[in-house]
Design an enzyme around this catalytic site. Structure first.
Site, short mmCIF file in Angstrom:
data_model
loop_
_atom_site.label_atom_id
_atom_site.label_comp_id
_atom_site.label_asym_id
_atom_site.label_seq_id
_atom_site.Cartn_x
_atom_site.Cartn_y
_atom_site.Cartn_z
CG ASP A 32 -2.12 0.81 1.04
OD1 ASP A 32 -3.18 0.16 0.93
OD2 ASP A 32 -1.97 2.20 1.06
CB THR A 84 -14.32 0.31 2.60
OG1 THR A 84 -14.54 1.14 1.47
CG2 THR A 84 -14.65 -1.08 2.21
CE LYS A 123 -12.30 1.02 -9.67
NZ LYS A 123 -10.99 0.08 -8.93
CE1 TYR A 183 -13.51 3.94 -8.34
CE2 TYR A 183 -15.60 3.63 -9.14
CZ TYR A 183 -14.65 3.28 -8.02
OH TYR A 183 -14.63 1.74 -7.53
CB ILE A 240 -17.76 -2.47 -0.13
CG1 ILE A 240 -18.02 -3.10 -1.52
CG2 ILE A 240 -17.50 -3.34 0.98
CD1 ILE A 240 -19.23 -4.13 -1.49
CG ASN A 297 -7.94 -3.97 -3.58
OD1 ASN A 297 -9.25 -4.01 -3.80
ND2 ASN A 297 -7.43 -3.16 -2.60
#
Ligand SMILES: NC(=O)c1ccc[n+]([C@@H]2O[C@H](COP(=O)([O-])OP(=O)(O)OC[C@H]3O[C@@H](n4cnc5c(N)ncnc54)[C@H](O)[C@@H]3O)[C@@H](O)[C@H]2O)c1
Length: 252
Positions: free
Chosen positions: A36, A194, A163, A159, A192, A89
């Protein structure tokens, strides 16, 4: 322990979905290189894996830097003796400038940053990971796309483009390496719960939950289970595929 003796690399593993993927891969027996750009979160993920009895170490990686991906692959080899699984990811949903804007008003710096991390970051990962995996006898790659890789949302142009690009790149890589023992698949989370959604107010969040026929946001662990399955030999005939995990979002 379906991933026993495997070595995995996960990008964006300091938080959210990436952290859950790293935990699931470690639970299933693989040694995990947690990567990361965030040092603190990355070390926390490693601690969580070690506490659960797994094997992991941290390597700082900026997904938008091609050299970092080569360094991470070299570290996986040096410390764990190979590379068999990679989960690309790392991603962002908003840029530094105007957050949500119609296409003609997207700031150039937002577009460049979004594409550099979300799409080029996956490409740089594939470039570094695939030759190493071929050398170690094959492997599995899982790229995190989104429901926004299949449909669009208003004012989300950069975005959405990034994707959709991830899914196209996933299919291309799957075809190019199907004969070389490398499987490449994409997963598509709905919304999600997060830290990516943390800046949204409760009303917006309940509106997002209502977009899913199941009437709630997903959990990062629910994405991680699919990533772990795709990474394992249980998915040995699966490549070039896109799998939504979206509470029915795309079925509407
Ligand atoms: N949360 C959602 O609703 C949702 C929905 C669909 C897809 N996704 C995708 O899932 C992935 C993970 O998102 P999340 O929800 O876990 O978000 P998150 O913000 O919790 O985690 C993203 C992680 O990526 C890291 N990261 C960001 N830019 C990076 C870079 N340049 N280099 C390395 N690491 C970087 C961050 O430090 C963070 O640890 C992203 O690709 C995102 O687009 C998320």
């Amino acid at each position: 322990m379906s991933l026993k003796n495997k070595v995995a690399l996960v990008t964006g593993a300091a938080s959210g979905i990436g952290r859950s993927i790293a935990l699931a891969l470690a639970r299933d027996g693989s040694k995990v290189l947690v990567t990361d750009r965030s040092d603190d979160g990355g070390h926390e993920t490693v601690e969580l894996i070690l506490k659960a009895g797994g094997v992991a170490r941290f390597c700082q990686l900026d997904a938008a830097n091609p050299d970092d991906h080569h360094r991470a692959v070299a570290q996986a080899n040096e410390h764990f003796g190979g590379l068999h699984i990679a989960c690309n990811n790392a991603g962002i949903s908003v840029g530094p400038g105007k957050i949500y804007a119609p296409v003609a008003e997207i700031a150039l710096k937002d577009w460049d940053q979004m594409l550099a991390i979300n799409l080029s970051g996956v490409f740089y990962g594939l470039r570094a990971q695939i030759p190493a995996m071929i050398a170690y006898g094959g492997g599995s790659i899982v790229n995190t796309a989104s429901v926004m890789g299949q449909v669009a949302g208003q004012n989300l142009g950069a975005y959405v483009a990034s994707k959709h690009g991830v899914i196209g790149l996933t299919k291309s890589a799957a075809l190019d390496y199907a004969g070389k023992g490398i499987r490449v698949n994409a997963i598509g989370p709905g919304y999600i719960a997060t830290p990516m959604l943390e800046h949204k107010d409760p009303k917006t969040l309940s509106g997002l939950a209502a977009k899913h026929p199941m009437g709630r946001l997903g959990l990062p662990q629910e994405i991680a289970e699919l990533a772990a399955w795709l990474s394992s030999e249980r998915a040995s005939f699966v490549t070039g595929a896109y799998y939504p995990v979206d509470g029915g979002y795309l079925a509407q």
